[in-house]
Design a protein around this motif. Structure first.
Motif, PDB file in Angstrom:
ATOM      1  N   GLU A   1       0.814  -1.213   0.000  1.00 48.45           N
ATOM      2  CA  GLU A   1       0.000   0.000   0.000  1.00 48.45           C
ATOM      3  C   GLU A   1       0.847   1.263   0.000  1.00 48.45           C
ATOM      4  N   LEU A   2       2.147   1.101   0.187  1.00 55.79           N
ATOM      5  CA  LEU A   2       2.998   2.268   0.360  1.00 55.79           C
ATOM      6  C   LEU A   2       3.431   2.878  -0.968  1.00 55.79           C
TER       7      LEU A   2
ATOM      8  N   THR B   1      15.666  14.831 -13.882  1.00 62.10           N
ATOM      9  CA  THR B   1      15.849  14.580 -12.451  1.00 62.10           C
ATOM     10  C   THR B   1      15.394  13.170 -12.083  1.00 62.10           C
ATOM     11  N   ASP B   2      14.327  12.687 -12.730  1.00 63.92           N
ATOM     12  CA  ASP B   2      13.881  11.327 -12.434  1.00 63.92           C
ATOM     13  C   ASP B   2      14.963  10.311 -12.778  1.00 63.92           C
TER      14      ASP B   2
ATOM     15  N   ASP C   1      17.763  10.384 -10.220  1.00 65.85           N
ATOM     16  CA  ASP C   1      17.404   9.645  -9.003  1.00 65.85           C
ATOM     17  C   ASP C   1      17.563   8.149  -9.228  1.00 65.85           C
TER      18      ASP C   1
ATOM     19  N   ALA D   1      23.294  16.689  -9.083  1.00 64.21           N
ATOM     20  CA  ALA D   1      21.919  16.530  -8.595  1.00 64.21           C
ATOM     21  C   ALA D   1      21.755  16.940  -7.141  1.00 64.21           C
TER      22      ALA D   1
ATOM     23  N   GLY E   1      19.867  16.246  -2.263  1.00 64.64           N
ATOM     24  CA  GLY E   1      18.445  15.903  -2.337  1.00 64.64           C
ATOM     25  C   GLY E   1      18.221  14.597  -3.073  1.00 64.64           C
TER      26      GLY E   1
ATOM     27  N   VAL F   1      18.791  11.793  -0.718  1.00 63.07           N
ATOM     28  CA  VAL F   1      17.676  11.647   0.224  1.00 63.07           C
ATOM     29  C   VAL F   1      16.489  10.962  -0.444  1.00 63.07           C
ATOM     30  N   ARG F   2      16.216  11.343  -1.692  1.00 59.19           N
ATOM     31  CA  ARG F   2      15.093  10.728  -2.396  1.00 59.19           C
ATOM     32  C   ARG F   2      15.321   9.237  -2.577  1.00 59.19           C
TER      33      ARG F   2
ATOM     34  N   THR G   1      14.758   7.419   0.803  1.00 57.08           N
ATOM     35  CA  THR G   1      13.377   7.282   1.263  1.00 57.08           C
ATOM     36  C   THR G   1      12.551   6.390   0.354  1.00 57.08           C
ATOM     37  N   ASP G   2      12.932   6.282  -0.902  1.00 56.93           N
ATOM     38  CA  ASP G   2      12.063   5.620  -1.867  1.00 56.93           C
ATOM     39  C   ASP G   2      11.992   4.124  -1.620  1.00 56.93           C
ATOM     40  N   ARG G   3      10.763   3.608  -1.493  1.00 59.49           N
ATOM     41  CA  ARG G   3      10.581   2.171  -1.315  1.00 59.49           C
ATOM     42  C   ARG G   3      10.508   1.429  -2.636  1.00 59.49           C
TER      43      ARG G   3
END
Lengths: 298, 157
Positions: free
Chosen positions: B23-24, B104-105, B108, B142, B145, B148-149, B152-154
Protein backbone atom coordinates in the motif's frame (compact mmCIF):
# COMPACT_ATOMS: atom_id res chain seq x y z
CA UNK A 1 16.37 41.49 2.10
CA UNK A 2 16.36 43.17 5.50
CA UNK A 3 17.92 41.36 8.42
CA UNK A 4 15.56 39.11 10.37
CA UNK A 5 14.39 40.18 13.83
CA UNK A 6 15.66 37.73 16.42
CA UNK A 7 14.17 37.40 19.90
CA UNK A 8 15.47 35.04 22.51
CA UNK A 9 12.42 33.96 24.46
CA UNK A 10 13.77 31.03 26.43
CA UNK A 11 16.65 28.63 26.85
CA UNK A 12 14.46 25.66 25.88
CA UNK A 13 13.00 24.50 22.57
CA UNK A 14 9.82 26.21 21.41
CA UNK A 15 7.34 23.72 19.99
CA UNK A 16 4.66 26.02 18.61
CA UNK A 17 3.76 29.67 18.32
CA UNK A 18 0.95 31.90 17.09
CA UNK A 19 0.65 35.69 16.94
CA UNK A 20 -2.49 37.67 17.69
CA UNK A 21 -4.08 39.98 15.12
CA UNK A 22 -1.83 43.03 15.65
CA UNK A 23 1.26 40.85 16.38
CA UNK A 24 1.81 42.58 19.72
CA UNK A 25 1.23 39.31 21.54
CA UNK A 26 2.48 35.83 20.83
CA UNK A 27 1.43 32.50 22.31
CA UNK A 28 4.23 29.95 22.51
CA UNK A 29 4.73 26.56 24.03
CA UNK A 30 8.13 26.18 25.71
CA UNK A 31 8.23 22.45 25.03
CA UNK A 32 5.91 21.96 28.00
CA UNK A 33 2.30 21.45 29.08
CA UNK A 34 1.67 25.19 29.26
CA UNK A 35 1.15 27.87 26.65
CA UNK A 36 2.74 31.20 27.50
CA UNK A 37 1.52 34.54 26.19
CA UNK A 38 4.19 37.17 25.70
CA UNK A 39 3.40 40.83 25.08
CA UNK A 40 5.75 43.01 23.10
CA UNK A 41 7.22 46.16 24.53
CA UNK A 42 9.74 47.70 22.18
CA UNK A 43 12.18 44.97 21.29
CA UNK A 44 11.36 42.86 24.35
CA UNK A 45 8.74 40.26 24.98
CA UNK A 46 7.32 40.05 28.50
CA UNK A 47 5.50 37.06 29.86
CA UNK A 48 1.97 38.22 30.64
CA UNK A 49 -0.07 35.07 30.95
CA UNK A 50 0.30 31.31 31.29
CA UNK A 51 -2.41 29.02 29.97
CA UNK A 52 -2.25 25.77 31.92
CA UNK A 53 -4.80 23.06 31.43
CA UNK A 54 -3.09 20.41 29.31
CA UNK A 55 -1.26 17.61 31.07
CA UNK A 56 1.07 16.69 28.21
CA UNK A 57 3.23 18.57 25.73
CA UNK A 58 1.44 21.17 23.62
CA UNK A 59 2.08 20.39 19.97
CA UNK A 60 0.35 23.22 18.15
CA UNK A 61 -1.24 26.62 18.78
CA UNK A 62 -3.39 28.85 16.57
CA UNK A 63 -4.72 32.33 17.34
CA UNK A 64 -7.82 33.45 15.44
CA UNK A 65 -7.21 37.09 14.43
CA UNK A 66 -10.81 38.32 14.26
CA UNK A 67 -12.55 36.43 17.05
CA UNK A 68 -9.41 36.62 19.25
CA UNK A 69 -9.62 33.02 20.36
CA UNK A 70 -6.68 30.70 20.93
CA UNK A 71 -6.83 26.98 20.31
CA UNK A 72 -4.18 24.64 21.68
CA UNK A 73 -3.64 20.97 20.82
CA UNK A 74 -1.60 18.57 22.88
CA UNK A 75 -0.22 15.08 23.20
CA UNK A 76 -2.81 14.51 25.97
CA UNK A 77 -5.33 14.00 23.11
CA UNK A 78 -7.23 17.15 24.00
CA UNK A 79 -7.70 20.59 22.55
CA UNK A 80 -8.79 23.70 24.43
CA UNK A 81 -10.31 26.86 23.07
CA UNK A 82 -9.27 29.89 25.11
CA UNK A 83 -11.45 32.96 25.18
CA UNK A 84 -10.80 36.25 26.90
CA UNK A 85 -13.51 37.04 29.49
CA UNK A 86 -13.82 39.31 32.47
CA UNK A 87 -13.15 37.78 35.84
CA UNK A 88 -16.40 38.32 37.83
CA UNK A 89 -14.47 39.05 41.05
CA UNK A 90 -11.57 41.21 39.99
CA UNK A 91 -12.88 42.56 36.69
CA UNK A 92 -9.59 41.68 34.99
CA UNK A 93 -9.49 40.03 31.59
CA UNK A 94 -8.54 36.37 31.87
CA UNK A 95 -8.23 33.55 29.35
CA UNK A 96 -10.97 31.00 30.01
CA UNK A 97 -10.48 27.50 28.62
CA UNK A 98 -13.20 25.28 27.23
CA UNK A 99 -12.50 21.64 26.53
CA UNK A 100 -13.15 20.26 23.06
CA UNK A 101 -14.50 16.75 22.67
CA UNK A 102 -12.02 15.51 20.10
CA UNK A 103 -12.75 11.76 20.41
CA UNK A 104 -9.24 10.76 19.30
CA UNK A 105 -7.13 8.14 21.04
CA UNK A 106 -3.69 9.41 20.05
CA UNK A 107 -1.83 12.70 20.36
CA UNK A 108 -3.15 15.78 18.60
CA UNK A 109 -0.39 16.99 16.29
CA UNK A 110 -1.55 20.16 14.55
CA UNK A 111 -4.41 22.64 14.82
CA UNK A 112 -5.63 25.46 12.59
CA UNK A 113 -8.67 27.78 12.62
CA UNK A 114 -10.72 27.89 9.44
CA UNK A 115 -10.66 31.22 7.55
CA UNK A 116 -14.07 32.26 8.97
CA UNK A 117 -12.93 31.15 12.45
CA UNK A 118 -16.16 29.25 13.12
CA UNK A 119 -14.44 25.86 12.84
CA UNK A 120 -11.01 24.43 13.45
CA UNK A 121 -9.31 21.24 12.40
CA UNK A 122 -7.15 19.10 14.67
CA UNK A 123 -4.76 16.60 13.08
CA UNK A 124 -3.82 13.60 15.15
CA UNK A 125 -1.85 10.41 15.42
CA UNK A 126 -5.13 8.48 15.47
CA UNK A 127 -5.25 8.45 11.64
CA UNK A 128 -7.96 11.05 11.84
CA UNK A 129 -8.62 14.77 11.61
CA UNK A 130 -11.20 16.22 14.00
CA UNK A 131 -13.27 19.01 12.49
CA UNK A 132 -14.59 21.00 15.42
CA UNK A 133 -17.47 23.45 15.45
CA UNK A 134 -19.32 25.24 18.22
CA UNK A 135 -22.59 23.77 19.45
CA UNK A 136 -24.47 26.73 21.02
CA UNK A 137 -27.18 24.51 22.56
CA UNK A 138 -24.75 22.69 24.80
CA UNK A 139 -22.21 25.50 24.89
CA UNK A 140 -19.24 23.38 23.87
CA UNK A 141 -17.13 22.50 20.84
CA UNK A 142 -18.05 19.23 19.13
CA UNK A 143 -16.02 17.34 16.58
CA UNK A 144 -16.64 15.23 13.53
CA UNK A 145 -13.84 12.92 12.45
CA UNK A 146 -12.37 12.67 8.97
CA UNK A 147 -10.99 9.13 8.95
CA UNK A 148 -10.99 7.44 5.58
CA UNK A 149 -8.66 6.81 3.85
CA UNK A 150 -5.95 8.15 6.19
CA UNK A 151 -3.50 5.37 7.01
CA UNK A 152 -1.12 7.07 9.39
CA UNK A 153 -0.46 10.13 11.55
CA UNK A 154 -1.59 13.43 10.07
CA UNK A 155 1.29 15.91 10.28
CA UNK A 156 -0.08 19.15 8.88
CA UNK A 157 -3.26 20.74 7.59
CA UNK A 158 -4.28 23.87 5.71
CA UNK A 159 -7.72 25.38 5.07
CA UNK A 160 -8.99 26.35 1.66
CA UNK A 161 -10.19 29.99 1.55
CA UNK A 162 -13.79 28.77 1.06
CA UNK A 163 -13.87 27.51 4.68
CA UNK A 164 -14.94 24.03 3.55
CA UNK A 165 -12.03 22.26 1.90
CA UNK A 166 -9.10 21.05 3.95
CA UNK A 167 -5.69 19.80 2.82
CA UNK A 168 -3.85 17.29 4.99
CA UNK A 169 -0.36 15.85 4.80
CA UNK A 170 0.25 12.53 6.46
CA UNK A 171 2.93 10.01 7.38
CA UNK A 172 1.38 7.52 4.94
CA UNK A 173 3.27 9.55 2.30
CA UNK A 174 0.21 11.18 0.83
CA UNK A 175 -1.33 14.63 0.74
CA UNK A 176 -5.09 14.73 0.48
CA UNK A 177 -7.81 17.29 -0.02
CA UNK A 178 -11.01 16.64 1.97
CA UNK A 179 -14.33 18.32 2.33
CA UNK A 180 -14.87 19.40 5.94
CA UNK A 181 -18.41 20.63 5.29
CA UNK A 182 -20.50 20.86 8.48
CA UNK A 183 -24.19 21.16 7.74
CA UNK A 184 -25.24 23.51 10.53
CA UNK A 185 -22.22 25.79 10.24
CA UNK A 186 -21.41 26.13 6.56
CA UNK A 187 -23.41 27.55 3.73
CA UNK A 188 -23.39 25.44 0.61
CA UNK A 189 -20.00 26.14 -0.98
CA UNK A 190 -19.90 27.26 -4.58
CA UNK A 191 -18.20 24.79 -6.90
CA UNK A 192 -14.41 24.93 -7.03
CA UNK A 193 -11.98 23.12 -9.27
CA UNK A 194 -11.69 20.54 -6.48
CA UNK A 195 -15.31 19.47 -6.97
CA UNK A 196 -18.92 20.58 -7.01
CA UNK A 197 -20.81 18.47 -4.51
CA UNK A 198 -18.94 18.38 -1.25
CA UNK A 199 -20.59 16.39 1.56
CA UNK A 200 -18.43 15.74 4.65
CA UNK A 201 -15.41 13.47 4.05
CA UNK A 202 -15.49 13.76 0.26
CA UNK A 203 -11.98 13.05 -0.99
CA UNK A 204 -11.29 15.70 -3.60
CA UNK A 205 -7.73 14.64 -4.29
CA UNK A 206 -5.05 12.23 -3.16
CA UNK A 207 -1.41 12.77 -4.13
CA UNK A 208 1.61 10.62 -3.32
CA UNK A 209 4.96 12.12 -2.55
CA UNK A 210 7.20 11.20 -5.51
CA UNK A 211 9.75 9.03 -3.71
CA UNK A 212 7.65 8.03 -0.74
CA UNK A 213 8.42 10.43 2.11
CA UNK A 214 6.24 11.66 4.96
CA UNK A 215 4.32 14.75 3.94
CA UNK A 216 5.42 17.33 6.49
CA UNK A 217 3.70 20.43 5.25
CA UNK A 218 0.77 21.32 3.00
CA UNK A 219 -0.60 24.63 1.79
CA UNK A 220 -3.18 25.98 -0.63
CA UNK A 221 -2.33 28.97 -2.80
CA UNK A 222 -4.22 32.16 -1.85
CA UNK A 223 -6.77 31.41 -4.58
CA UNK A 224 -7.19 27.87 -3.29
CA UNK A 225 -6.76 26.47 -6.81
CA UNK A 226 -3.26 25.09 -6.33
CA UNK A 227 -1.91 22.81 -3.64
CA UNK A 228 1.74 22.46 -2.64
CA UNK A 229 3.31 20.02 -0.25
CA UNK A 230 6.79 19.30 1.06
CA UNK A 231 7.82 15.77 1.88
CA UNK A 232 10.67 13.94 3.57
CA UNK A 233 12.01 12.63 0.24
CA UNK A 234 13.51 16.05 -0.45
CA UNK A 235 10.77 17.07 -2.83
CA UNK A 236 8.19 19.79 -3.18
CA UNK A 237 5.14 18.81 -5.20
CA UNK A 238 2.79 21.35 -6.69
CA UNK A 239 -0.64 20.09 -7.69
CA UNK A 240 -2.87 21.72 -10.26
CA UNK A 241 -6.02 19.65 -9.91
CA UNK A 242 -7.38 20.82 -13.23
CA UNK A 243 -4.15 20.11 -15.09
CA UNK A 244 -4.43 16.42 -16.05
CA UNK A 245 -7.62 17.10 -17.95
CA UNK A 246 -6.18 20.04 -19.84
CA UNK A 247 -3.72 18.40 -22.22
CA UNK A 248 -4.70 14.90 -23.31
CA UNK A 249 -1.42 14.16 -25.03
CA UNK A 250 2.17 15.28 -25.43
CA UNK A 251 2.84 18.99 -25.03
CA UNK A 252 4.64 20.20 -28.13
CA UNK A 253 5.74 23.73 -27.24
CA UNK A 254 5.86 26.19 -24.37
CA UNK A 255 6.11 29.95 -24.81
CA UNK A 256 6.01 32.94 -22.47
CA UNK A 257 2.56 34.55 -22.82
CA UNK A 258 2.51 37.53 -20.50
CA UNK A 259 5.11 39.44 -18.48
CA UNK A 260 4.68 40.97 -15.06
CA UNK A 261 5.75 44.51 -14.11
CA UNK A 262 9.22 43.32 -13.01
CA UNK A 263 9.82 41.47 -16.25
CA UNK A 264 9.08 38.01 -14.88
CA UNK A 265 6.95 35.69 -16.92
CA UNK A 266 3.51 35.49 -15.33
CA UNK A 267 1.75 33.30 -17.90
CA UNK A 268 2.90 30.72 -20.40
CA UNK A 269 1.08 29.15 -23.29
CA UNK A 270 1.41 25.56 -24.42
CA UNK A 271 0.21 23.59 -27.40
CA UNK A 272 -0.35 19.87 -27.52
CA UNK A 273 -0.75 16.93 -29.86
CA UNK A 274 -4.40 16.95 -28.75
CA UNK A 275 -4.88 20.18 -30.73
CA UNK A 276 -5.29 22.38 -27.67
CA UNK A 277 -3.71 25.76 -26.96
CA UNK A 278 -3.58 26.45 -23.21
CA UNK A 279 -2.60 29.56 -21.27
CA UNK A 280 -1.20 28.84 -17.81
CA UNK A 281 -0.56 31.09 -14.86
CA UNK A 282 2.94 30.38 -13.55
CA UNK A 283 2.92 32.65 -10.51
CA UNK A 284 2.63 29.96 -7.85
CA UNK A 285 5.44 27.96 -9.41
CA UNK A 286 7.73 30.89 -10.04
CA UNK A 287 7.55 32.23 -6.51
CA UNK A 288 8.74 28.86 -5.27
CA UNK A 289 11.28 27.96 -7.94
CA UNK A 290 13.16 31.24 -7.60
CA UNK A 291 14.05 30.22 -4.04
CA UNK A 292 15.07 26.65 -4.73
CA UNK A 293 18.51 25.23 -5.21
CA UNK A 294 18.83 21.51 -5.72
CA UNK A 295 15.15 20.86 -5.13
CA UNK A 296 12.92 18.65 -7.14
CA UNK A 297 9.79 20.13 -8.68
CA UNK A 298 6.99 18.36 -10.51
CA UNK B 1 5.02 -26.91 29.72
CA UNK B 2 2.47 -24.44 28.36
CA UNK B 3 2.09 -24.26 24.62
CA UNK B 4 4.02 -21.45 22.95
CA UNK B 5 2.31 -21.88 19.58
CA UNK B 6 0.34 -18.69 20.14
CA UNK B 7 3.56 -16.74 19.75
CA UNK B 8 3.69 -17.71 16.09
CA UNK B 9 0.21 -16.40 15.27
CA UNK B 10 0.35 -13.60 12.73
CA UNK B 11 -1.64 -11.09 14.73
CA UNK B 12 -1.42 -8.48 11.96
CA UNK B 13 -3.71 -10.68 9.90
CA UNK B 14 -6.49 -9.93 12.38
CA UNK B 15 -5.91 -6.18 12.37
CA UNK B 16 -8.21 -4.56 9.84
CA UNK B 17 -6.18 -1.37 9.79
CA UNK B 18 -2.75 -2.91 9.29
CA UNK B 19 -0.61 -1.07 6.74
CA UNK B 20 1.04 -3.48 4.33
CA UNK B 21 4.08 -2.89 2.14
CA UNK B 22 2.15 -2.93 -1.13
CA UNK B 23 0.00 0.00 0.00
CA UNK B 24 3.00 2.27 0.36
CA UNK B 25 3.71 2.70 -3.33
CA UNK B 26 2.18 1.97 -6.70
CA UNK B 27 3.08 -1.55 -7.81
CA UNK B 28 5.29 -2.08 -10.87
CA UNK B 29 2.77 -2.23 -13.71
CA UNK B 30 4.16 -5.26 -15.62
CA UNK B 31 4.32 -8.96 -14.75
CA UNK B 32 7.76 -10.61 -14.26
CA UNK B 33 7.92 -12.20 -17.75
CA UNK B 34 7.09 -8.95 -19.56
CA UNK B 35 9.54 -7.06 -17.39
CA UNK B 36 12.31 -9.56 -18.12
CA UNK B 37 11.82 -9.48 -21.89
CA UNK B 38 11.69 -5.67 -21.80
CA UNK B 39 14.93 -5.60 -19.81
CA UNK B 40 16.61 -7.94 -22.32
CA UNK B 41 15.38 -5.84 -25.21
CA UNK B 42 16.88 -2.77 -23.57
CA UNK B 43 20.14 -4.65 -23.06
CA UNK B 44 20.56 -5.20 -26.80
CA UNK B 45 19.41 -1.64 -27.58
CA UNK B 46 22.02 -0.34 -25.18
CA UNK B 47 24.75 -2.42 -26.82
CA UNK B 48 24.01 -0.87 -30.19
CA UNK B 49 23.84 2.66 -28.68
CA UNK B 50 27.18 2.10 -26.95
CA UNK B 51 28.82 0.88 -30.15
CA UNK B 52 27.70 4.18 -31.72
CA UNK B 53 29.17 6.05 -28.76
CA UNK B 54 25.79 7.39 -27.57
CA UNK B 55 26.27 6.89 -23.81
CA UNK B 56 23.69 9.47 -22.73
CA UNK B 57 21.04 7.86 -24.94
CA UNK B 58 21.89 4.41 -23.64
CA UNK B 59 21.68 5.60 -20.04
CA UNK B 60 18.34 7.34 -20.58
CA UNK B 61 16.93 4.19 -22.16
CA UNK B 62 17.92 1.99 -19.21
CA UNK B 63 16.78 4.39 -16.53
CA UNK B 64 13.37 5.00 -18.08
CA UNK B 65 10.70 2.71 -16.57
CA UNK B 66 13.32 0.78 -14.63
CA UNK B 67 11.79 -2.31 -13.00
CA UNK B 68 11.18 -2.05 -9.24
CA UNK B 69 9.31 -3.95 -6.56
CA UNK B 70 9.54 -7.42 -5.05
CA UNK B 71 8.41 -9.61 -7.98
CA UNK B 72 10.75 -8.75 -10.83
CA UNK B 73 14.15 -9.85 -9.47
CA UNK B 74 15.40 -11.28 -12.78
CA UNK B 75 14.54 -8.16 -14.75
CA UNK B 76 16.20 -6.05 -12.07
CA UNK B 77 19.43 -8.03 -12.32
CA UNK B 78 19.48 -7.80 -16.14
CA UNK B 79 18.93 -4.04 -15.89
CA UNK B 80 21.67 -3.73 -13.29
CA UNK B 81 24.10 -5.63 -15.54
CA UNK B 82 23.17 -3.43 -18.51
CA UNK B 83 23.68 -0.31 -16.47
CA UNK B 84 27.06 -1.44 -15.17
CA UNK B 85 28.18 -2.06 -18.75
CA UNK B 86 27.47 1.59 -19.50
CA UNK B 87 29.05 2.90 -16.31
CA UNK B 88 32.29 1.01 -16.67
CA UNK B 89 32.69 1.82 -20.38
CA UNK B 90 32.44 5.59 -19.84
CA UNK B 91 35.54 7.77 -19.48
CA UNK B 92 35.63 9.79 -16.23
CA UNK B 93 35.84 13.09 -18.14
CA UNK B 94 32.65 12.28 -20.06
CA UNK B 95 30.56 11.72 -16.94
CA UNK B 96 29.56 15.32 -15.95
CA UNK B 97 27.96 16.31 -19.29
CA UNK B 98 26.14 12.97 -19.44
CA UNK B 99 24.79 13.32 -15.92
CA UNK B 100 23.71 16.90 -16.63
CA UNK B 101 21.73 15.79 -19.67
CA UNK B 102 19.58 13.39 -17.62
CA UNK B 103 16.17 14.35 -16.25
CA UNK B 104 15.85 14.58 -12.45
CA UNK B 105 13.88 11.33 -12.43
CA UNK B 106 16.64 9.59 -14.37
CA UNK B 107 19.27 11.04 -12.02
CA UNK B 108 17.40 9.65 -9.00
CA UNK B 109 17.13 6.30 -10.72
CA UNK B 110 20.84 6.26 -11.57
CA UNK B 111 21.67 7.01 -7.93
CA UNK B 112 19.57 4.00 -6.89
CA UNK B 113 21.66 1.72 -9.09
CA UNK B 114 24.93 3.19 -7.85
CA UNK B 115 23.93 2.42 -4.27
CA UNK B 116 22.70 -1.01 -5.26
CA UNK B 117 26.07 -1.70 -6.85
CA UNK B 118 27.89 -0.53 -3.74
CA UNK B 119 25.75 -2.91 -1.68
CA UNK B 120 26.86 -5.88 -3.79
CA UNK B 121 30.67 -5.86 -3.65
CA UNK B 122 32.32 -8.32 -6.00
CA UNK B 123 29.20 -8.85 -8.08
CA UNK B 124 29.74 -8.84 -11.84
CA UNK B 125 32.71 -6.96 -13.22
CA UNK B 126 32.05 -3.49 -11.83
CA UNK B 127 34.65 -1.93 -9.61
CA UNK B 128 34.10 0.25 -6.57
CA UNK B 129 36.17 3.08 -7.99
CA UNK B 130 33.91 3.37 -11.05
CA UNK B 131 30.84 3.61 -8.80
CA UNK B 132 32.51 6.17 -6.55
CA UNK B 133 33.45 8.33 -9.53
CA UNK B 134 29.89 8.27 -10.85
CA UNK B 135 28.53 8.92 -7.37
CA UNK B 136 30.76 11.96 -6.93
CA UNK B 137 29.86 13.48 -10.31
CA UNK B 138 26.17 12.74 -9.89
CA UNK B 139 26.05 14.31 -6.42
CA UNK B 140 27.78 17.42 -7.79
CA UNK B 141 25.02 17.83 -10.37
CA UNK B 142 21.92 16.53 -8.60
CA UNK B 143 22.73 17.58 -5.04
CA UNK B 144 22.21 15.76 -1.77
CA UNK B 145 18.45 15.90 -2.34
CA UNK B 146 18.94 13.16 -4.89
CA UNK B 147 20.51 10.92 -2.21
CA UNK B 148 17.68 11.65 0.22
CA UNK B 149 15.09 10.73 -2.40
CA UNK B 150 16.87 7.44 -3.06
CA UNK B 151 17.09 6.65 0.65
CA UNK B 152 13.38 7.28 1.26
CA UNK B 153 12.06 5.62 -1.87
CA UNK B 154 10.58 2.17 -1.32
CA UNK B 155 10.45 1.51 -5.04
CA UNK B 156 13.82 -0.24 -4.89
CA UNK B 157 15.50 -1.25 -8.13
Amino acid sequence: MSAPEVFSLAQVPLTAHAFNADRQQVAVSLNSNDAQIYTRSGSDWNLTETLSEHDKLITSIDWAPNTNRIVTASQDRNAYVWQQVQDPNTGKLIWKPSLVLLRINRAATYVRWSPLEDKFAVASGARAIAICSFDPENDWWVSKLLKKPIRSTVLSIDWHPNNVLLAAGSADMKARVFSAYIKDVDKRPSPTIWGEKLPFNTICGEYSSPSGGWVHSVAFSPSGDVLAFASHDSAITIVYPAAPAVHQNTITSVRPYEYGPNGNVTKVSTTGVDGKLVVWSVNPVGSVTSKLGGMHLR
Amino acid sequence: MASTAFRKIDIDAYDEEVLIESELYDPYPYDPATALSAAKQKQSAVRSSLSKGDTAGALTAVLEDAPYGPDVEEAKMVTLQTLFNILSSTKATDIPPIVKSLSTDAQDSLMKYIYKGMAMPGWGDVSGSVLLTWHEKLTEVAGTGCIVRVMTDRKTV
